[in-house]
Design an enzyme around this catalytic site. Structure first.
Site, PDB file in Angstrom:
ATOM      1  N   HIS A  88      10.847  14.686  48.264  1.00 49.87           N
ATOM      2  CA  HIS A  88      10.849  13.501  47.432  1.00 49.87           C
ATOM      3  C   HIS A  88       9.722  12.606  47.922  1.00 49.87           C
ATOM      4  O   HIS A  88       8.925  12.122  47.138  1.00 49.87           O
ATOM      5  CB  HIS A  88      12.204  12.820  47.568  1.00 49.87           C
ATOM      6  CG  HIS A  88      12.622  12.101  46.340  1.00 49.87           C
ATOM      7  ND1 HIS A  88      12.745  10.757  46.292  1.00 49.87           N
ATOM      8  CD2 HIS A  88      12.898  12.570  45.101  1.00 49.87           C
ATOM      9  CE1 HIS A  88      13.096  10.396  45.059  1.00 49.87           C
ATOM     10  NE2 HIS A  88      13.201  11.480  44.326  1.00 49.87           N
ATOM     11  N   THR A 147      16.312  16.287  48.030  1.00 51.64           N
ATOM     12  CA  THR A 147      16.408  16.724  49.417  1.00 51.64           C
ATOM     13  C   THR A 147      17.428  15.883  50.168  1.00 51.64           C
ATOM     14  O   THR A 147      18.254  16.388  50.916  1.00 51.64           O
ATOM     15  CB  THR A 147      15.040  16.589  50.100  1.00 51.64           C
ATOM     16  OG1 THR A 147      14.088  17.267  49.299  1.00 51.64           O
ATOM     17  CG2 THR A 147      15.056  17.198  51.478  1.00 51.64           C
ATOM     18  N   TYR A 233     -20.728  33.148  42.074  1.00 49.80           N
ATOM     19  CA  TYR A 233     -20.283  34.286  42.880  1.00 49.80           C
ATOM     20  C   TYR A 233     -18.836  34.688  42.615  1.00 49.80           C
ATOM     21  O   TYR A 233     -18.363  35.664  43.158  1.00 49.80           O
ATOM     22  CB  TYR A 233     -20.513  34.024  44.375  1.00 49.80           C
ATOM     23  CG  TYR A 233     -19.846  32.772  44.890  1.00 49.80           C
ATOM     24  CD1 TYR A 233     -20.543  31.568  44.926  1.00 49.80           C
ATOM     25  CD2 TYR A 233     -18.542  32.797  45.347  1.00 49.80           C
ATOM     26  CE1 TYR A 233     -19.949  30.419  45.382  1.00 49.80           C
ATOM     27  CE2 TYR A 233     -17.939  31.643  45.808  1.00 49.80           C
ATOM     28  CZ  TYR A 233     -18.639  30.462  45.833  1.00 49.80           C
ATOM     29  OH  TYR A 233     -18.035  29.331  46.283  1.00 49.80           O
ATOM     30  N   VAL A 254      -9.161  27.976  46.271  1.00 52.52           N
ATOM     31  CA  VAL A 254      -9.625  29.165  45.574  1.00 52.52           C
ATOM     32  C   VAL A 254      -8.809  30.387  46.017  1.00 52.52           C
ATOM     33  O   VAL A 254      -8.204  31.073  45.212  1.00 52.52           O
ATOM     34  CB  VAL A 254     -11.134  29.403  45.838  1.00 52.52           C
ATOM     35  CG1 VAL A 254     -11.579  30.721  45.220  1.00 52.52           C
ATOM     36  CG2 VAL A 254     -11.940  28.257  45.249  1.00 52.52           C
ATOM     37  N   GLY A 255      -8.778  30.646  47.309  1.00 52.42           N
ATOM     38  CA  GLY A 255      -8.024  31.786  47.834  1.00 52.42           C
ATOM     39  C   GLY A 255      -6.533  31.488  47.894  1.00 52.42           C
ATOM     40  O   GLY A 255      -6.116  30.342  47.964  1.00 52.42           O
TER      41      GLY A 255
END
Lengths: 382, 382
Positions: A88, A147, A233, A254-255
């Site tokens: 929260h 929670t 790329y 990204v990963g």
């Protein structure tokens, strides 16, 4: 690799290098098997271990060298050294990160009259007041199973109010959504068809190890329009064709690790029947604890239990005094190292939290924990 | 748990439930050992596998049922079914998330005259122009080893320019910082003592599995002042006392996996000597490939190689034609399934990227990949 050409007399500095292979497949097998045994042995003996560590913050720093070893430490020793040592609120952090002025966040107060779920009438009043003041309501976050206390907001009604202002409605069901794999809990999601997004974290209650969170969105394009990047790329036929969902356009980084795989393994390995059984078992154990609390006049349940968290406290006259007595009870129970209670504040009152959720928890542990709480309370009151 | 009280005649719905135990310690041991063997066997035979999958996007969807199985699938079957790819761009995403108008981002163009690193004079000019226009320069991100081409910005000089405007300077050294464990590469970090933060990702090149990123900050309080949250249920003696660093106050989320542990295991298991050797080996292999490219007149190295990435291309007259020839070379090489090249655009020209970095890569693989590229090029040119 297919064909391997002859060396062709090429001379490189490489010839002088010692033969270090980062990944020796026999070592991989042997080390990982040892690691598995370490984990398995840990589970086997977990009941004998105290729930509180016996070490002080910082002790590990003294155990470690100032720098990493120059030469490898044997794997067995590294494993041996291993033996040693709570969303929260995150929402407000996320708003700050997104550039919203904290002065423009609104928390709708809740109370016992709605079982600590948000009151749609109050939400409407707050949104109308902001709109009249020239502000633009943008985003509403409802919670199923907070929670702190596991309270549930009426998401259908929240979404109806939000729709008047054309705002994004998100449902945070990180913990409780797991319970909704059982038909008897699914009503907590009533109205979910009206919201824009909902998140749930199988690592909280669905036997999947940290971290794994699922985000469902009604219109994925709205996400990717905000988060899309297109560096040269990373272009490839699949992403350019649009045949695939490019997850890099739907997240900050990204990963990403393939978290879906472990969730898939959990679903395959247990099957829905066992996963439902697991949820029902935890809820039954929590209900059992709740019944024990109800049966003792000295205690009260503060927030009606929805899932596997029981919010309770010792009844005492005077708010201040009650908070202190409950805080002391928590400290005394935790000191024993046999059970671990946490607390929260609900409606200005300090409340103790008894959470069922360990995969190894059995009925006898609940009974034994209650016995410990009862005995500790009796000793304190004398 | 300590003492276990007798059942005390309590009747609960629990008695009727089938005996499902989510975590059976013998199963844990046996399943994990099987998983280890699966991974080990995979490594052992990785060389025989094509680098491109033989399946089309979406194929797995057809293999899966519409819903998870109700009953468990045998673990062995689940394992069997298992058989079946950066950060500069992320920075702009992060700026958008932080609420900055994309119109206020500045990218400083780079060129061959600085080996594609940022020119501090151009940075100064851009920051001065913004300041004169009434904007407030806030944050500069320099890069050591850009994902695209491994170019290196002169971070000391960048920090000196940034200091004139009192802005935060971050260094993104996600990949290349790993190389700086070797003294001969450390000069790339010259001036790091002037920056505010630097990040590196051991999962990129330091034998640590995805994901593990280290963030160093000069003044941790500036982070926690922005990200601190204080919900009641997370308060405890250790966090209140200030004796511990509460990581929840230094990151977006609250929970986190213990990623430091796996990095620690890597450092212990290999030792710095072997880790340096690993880096040097990869760089030596990349240099070997670079030498092969240099030795063939038909090719050119576009960006001077700094680490283990070689940016090269076929030389051809006419920019458009060269881009097409190189794109075709990449497609033809990748189609073989024996090697996998990626591309980027540097200074408006399409460039091929040959990256060394797999822990199983040996000299013969480099030679074989070059032979494949050479042969494919010859076939195309005839």
């Amino acid at each position: 690799m297919g064909s391997i050409p002859a060396r062709s007399g090429l001379v490189t500095a490489f010839d002088e290098l010692p033969p270090f292979h980062p990944l020796n497949d026999d070592d991989v097998r042997s080390y990982l098997h040892k690691a598995v045994d370490f984990i398995s042995d840990y589970y086997k003996s977990v009941e004998s271990m105290p729930v509180l560590p016996s070490v002080k913050p910082g002790y590990l720093r003294d155990e470690l060298g100032a720098s990493p070893p120059v030469h490898p430490a044997p794997f067995d020793i590294a494993m041996k050294e291993l033996r040693a040592s709570v969303t929260h609120s995150t929402f407000f952090k996320a708003c700050r990160l997104a550039g919203f002025d904290p002065a423009n966040f609104r928390s709708i107060p809740t109370g016992p009259e709605t079982d600590y779920g948000v009151d749609p009438v109050k939400l409407l009043a707050a949104m109308q007041a902001d709109a009249m003041a020239g502000l633009v309501p943008t985003y509403v976050c409802a919670t199923v199973g907070t929670t702190s206390s596991n309270a549930v907001d009426p998401i259908g009604d929240v979404a109806k109010v939000a729709a008047m202002f054309n705002v994004w409605v998100h449902v945070d069901a990180a913990y409780a959504d797991s319970a909704c794999i059982c038909p008897e809990f699914r009503h907590h999601l009533n109205g979910v068809e009206r919201v824009d997004s909902i998140s749930m974290s199988p690592h909280k209650w669905l036997l999947t190890c940290l971290d794994c969170t699922c985000l469902y969105v009604r219109d994925a394009r709205r996400l990717s329009q905000s988060l899309k990047t297109d560096p040269e790329y990373l272009k490839n036929d699949a992403s350019v064709s649009g045949d695939v969902t490019d997850l890099k356009d739907m997240q900050v980084g990204v990963g990403r690790r393939f978290r879906g795989l472990k969730l898939w393994m959990v679903m395959r390995t247990y099957g829905t029947a066992n996963l439902q059984e697991h949820i029902r078992r935890d809820v039954t154990l929590a209900k059992m604890f709740e019944d024990l609390v109800h049966a003792d006049d000295r205690f009260e349940i503060v927030v009606p239990r929805n899932f596997a968290l029981v919010c309770f406290r010792i009844k005492t006259t005077g708010v201040r005094a009650a908070d202190e007595v409950n805080r002391l009870l928590m400290a005394n129970v935790n000191k024993t190292g046999k059970a671990y209670l946490t607390h929260t504040v609900v409606g200005g009152r300090l409340v103790l939290r008894f959470a069922v959720g360990s995969s190894l928890q059995e009925e006898r542990h609940i009974l034994s924990a209650w016995e410990l709480i009862r005995k500790t309370s009796s000793e304190m009151m004398n």
